[in-house]
Scaffold this active site. Sequence first.
Site, mmCIF file in Angstrom:
data_model
loop_
_atom_site.group_PDB
_atom_site.id
_atom_site.type_symbol
_atom_site.label_atom_id
_atom_site.label_comp_id
_atom_site.label_asym_id
_atom_site.label_seq_id
_atom_site.Cartn_x
_atom_site.Cartn_y
_atom_site.Cartn_z
ATOM 1 N N CYS A 212 -10.431 25.684 3.301
ATOM 2 C CA CYS A 212 -9.721 26.833 2.728
ATOM 3 C C CYS A 212 -10.087 28.118 3.451
ATOM 4 O O CYS A 212 -9.251 29.010 3.630
ATOM 5 C CB CYS A 212 -10.031 26.951 1.242
ATOM 6 S SG CYS A 212 -11.779 27.283 0.872
ATOM 7 N N ASN B 48 -1.896 30.256 -1.790
ATOM 8 C CA ASN B 48 -2.850 29.156 -1.734
ATOM 9 C C ASN B 48 -2.552 28.283 -0.511
ATOM 10 O O ASN B 48 -1.596 28.520 0.221
ATOM 11 C CB ASN B 48 -2.768 28.337 -3.031
ATOM 12 C CG ASN B 48 -4.040 27.593 -3.338
ATOM 13 O OD1 ASN B 48 -4.930 27.461 -2.501
ATOM 14 N ND2 ASN B 48 -4.151 27.079 -4.552
ATOM 15 N N HIS C 84 -13.460 28.668 -3.482
ATOM 16 C CA HIS C 84 -12.168 28.537 -2.805
ATOM 17 C C HIS C 84 -11.759 29.876 -2.196
ATOM 18 O O HIS C 84 -12.135 30.935 -2.704
ATOM 19 C CB HIS C 84 -11.111 28.072 -3.812
ATOM 20 C CG HIS C 84 -9.822 27.610 -3.208
ATOM 21 N ND1 HIS C 84 -9.748 26.839 -2.071
ATOM 22 C CD2 HIS C 84 -8.521 27.822 -3.594
ATOM 23 C CE1 HIS C 84 -8.474 26.580 -1.793
ATOM 24 N NE2 HIS C 84 -7.714 27.181 -2.691
#
EC number: 3.4.22.50
Length: 323
Positions: free
Chosen positions: A136, A289, A269
């Site tokens: 991520c 995202n 994240h």
Amino acid sequence: MSKFLLYWFVYGVVCSAAYDILKAPNYFEEFVRQYNKQYDSEYEKLRRYKIFQHNLNDIITKNRNDTAVYKINKFSDLSKDETIAKYTGLSLPLHTQNFCEVVVLDRPPGKGPLEFDWRRFNKITSVKNQGMCGACWAFATLASLESQFAIAHDRLINLSEQQMIDCDSVDVGCEGGLLHTAFEAIISMGGVQIENDYPYESSNNYCRMDPTKFVVGVKQCNRYITIYEEKLKDVLRLAGPIPVAIDASDILNYEQGIIKYCANNGLNHAVLLVGYGVENNVPYWILKNSWGTDWGEQGFFKIQQNVNACGIKNELASTAEIN
């Protein structure tokens, strides 16, 4: 919008918000078919069903208490810990070189527009899918550089996350990394190639970067310290989309709407802050995202502002200036 499309939109929202725990076996069988799930044994299938049932109960509770809508999705047969371990990736690097300058934003936020969204200016690249690789940090970092490039050159490009995974000696590939150290690594490497020249593999591999094909470099990077969450608005408008660290524990089954209640127990994240707005007097952030377009609002999500939802202001926000 046609009556037919409106019907299916409303139908989809109602169905996802009105689950019945007694129908969990039916939901599970449909889930297995929809996502083509293959389990090694009946025991494993039963174990996954129990996890699914637990997640379904959590979805029902969230839909009852939150303003956002949650649904069964591709993560629903995984425990929260499994999903965080496989699909996020924010973690401590082996070392850091401290190239990024720390900027203290100590003045209260000024007045700006009530709404702002970089997508409206066509400065946000398409949503990607990191898959089962804890990268991520690479996706959020490069998403911000893609936007910086679009702002500077009025053209969208996709940069190579695989180069970051393979060649960044500061972070640790699919095992995790941090945002500011990713910027530092790009400074050390000298630049980043486009995705077509160095395609994504969703796994660690040896470094194959070609410096003659670099299209974006980082001139300098900044890390921002502030006690005012709203100061992120100023940074967002003036410096461009911002990669931020969050606790993703409560967004796994998100479908749409503004998340009001989001855990703040530990950052795990990285996502990209692209805008903000107000809906029914509730101010919210808009974030991109890296879980594909079949998650959330076509890959984006919203969280309430000024309550430190998902721990959005717990870590220093990082930005970079490209060359």
